[in-house]
Every structure is written in structure tokens, then in C-alpha cells.
Design a protein around this motif. Structure first.
Motif, PDB file in Angstrom:
ATOM      1  N   ASP A  44       0.994  -1.384   0.088  1.00  0.00           N
ATOM      2  CA  ASP A  44      -0.187  -0.002   0.203  1.00  0.00           C
ATOM      3  C   ASP A  44       0.913   1.212   0.040  1.00  0.00           C
ATOM      4  O   ASP A  44       1.559   1.583   0.997  1.00  0.00           O
ATOM      5  CB  ASP A  44      -0.910  -0.023   1.262  1.00  0.00           C
ATOM      6  N   ARG A  45       1.175   1.647  -1.242  1.00  0.00           N
ATOM      7  CA  ARG A  45       2.065   2.970  -1.411  1.00  0.00           C
ATOM      8  C   ARG A  45       1.734   4.214  -0.519  1.00  0.00           C
ATOM      9  O   ARG A  45       2.709   4.900   0.209  1.00  0.00           O
ATOM     10  CB  ARG A  45       2.105   3.394  -2.842  1.00  0.00           C
ATOM     11  N   GLN A  46       0.472   4.420  -0.735  1.00  0.00           N
ATOM     12  CA  GLN A  46      -0.034   5.548   0.425  1.00  0.00           C
ATOM     13  C   GLN A  46       0.250   5.447   2.055  1.00  0.00           C
ATOM     14  O   GLN A  46       0.885   6.306   2.531  1.00  0.00           O
ATOM     15  CB  GLN A  46      -1.628   5.729   0.283  1.00  0.00           C
ATOM     16  N   GLU A  49       4.016   5.711   2.492  1.00  0.00           N
ATOM     17  CA  GLU A  49       4.608   7.120   2.328  1.00  0.00           C
ATOM     18  C   GLU A  49       4.177   8.006   3.594  1.00  0.00           C
ATOM     19  O   GLU A  49       4.944   8.543   4.356  1.00  0.00           O
ATOM     20  CB  GLU A  49       3.598   7.851   1.321  1.00  0.00           C
ATOM     21  N   ASP A  50       2.744   7.668   4.309  1.00  0.00           N
ATOM     22  CA  ASP A  50       2.423   8.044   5.529  1.00  0.00           C
ATOM     23  C   ASP A  50       3.247   7.710   6.654  1.00  0.00           C
ATOM     24  O   ASP A  50       3.526   8.346   7.531  1.00  0.00           O
ATOM     25  CB  ASP A  50       0.873   7.741   5.666  1.00  0.00           C
ATOM     26  N   ARG A  55       7.766   9.432  10.648  1.00  0.00           N
ATOM     27  CA  ARG A  55       8.716   9.053  11.391  1.00  0.00           C
ATOM     28  C   ARG A  55       9.562  10.320  11.996  1.00  0.00           C
ATOM     29  O   ARG A  55       9.665  11.276  11.574  1.00  0.00           O
ATOM     30  CB  ARG A  55      10.057   8.399  10.374  1.00  0.00           C
ATOM     31  N   VAL A  56       9.746   9.939  13.321  1.00  0.00           N
ATOM     32  CA  VAL A  56      10.528  10.884  14.040  1.00  0.00           C
ATOM     33  C   VAL A  56      12.193  10.626  13.933  1.00  0.00           C
ATOM     34  O   VAL A  56      12.704   9.558  14.182  1.00  0.00           O
ATOM     35  CB  VAL A  56      10.290  10.764  15.727  1.00  0.00           C
TER      36      VAL A  56
END
Length: 69
Positions: A44-46, A49-50, A55-56
Motif C-alpha cells: 500500500d504505497r500511500q 508514504e504516511d 517517522r521521528v
């Protein structure tokens, strides 16, 4: 025929694999099914990306306590 022609050679490993496949003809299909079960997944590319956006960033010295700021 060439002077340097050699008789056909098969290694022990190749012979073993050929014998294994002859004894168990379903081996390759079972391997493909196992691979599909564990590795052949659609992404699931979306969501990926999310995940990357959320990411911290890690601080350079992980075990050093944050001071100030």
C-alpha cells in the motif's frame, strides 16, 4: 567434433536436485506457494508514504539525555 570437447558433466548438487525433483514432482509448486505466502505481497504505497512521513528523526547520540530546547 572438437579435440577439446569434454563429456557432459553434472555436479553432485545438480544430480541431487534432479533426483529430488523426480521423487517429488510438486516441489517447485510448493516452493512457489511458500514464497507467495511470505514474500509476494502487494504494498500500500500511500500507507508506506504516511509511515515514512510520521517517522521521528533519531538524535545523533541516542543515550544522551536532551538538555535545554
Amino acid at each position: 567434433m572438437s579435440l577439446f570437447a569434454r563429456p557432459p558433466y553434472t555436479s553432485e548438487v545438480t544430480s541431487f536436485i534432479e533426483q529430488l525433483k523426480a521423487r517429488k514432482p510438486t516441489l517447485e509448486s510448493e516452493q512457489r506457494a511458500g514464497r507467495a505466502l511470505l514474500w509476494d505481497k502487494s504494498l500500500d504505497r500511500q500507507a508506506l508514504e504516511d509511515w515514512n512521513k510520521a517517522r521521528v528523526p533519531q538524535q545523533p547520540y541516542v543515550y544522551q539525555a536532551k538538555t535545554g530546547a
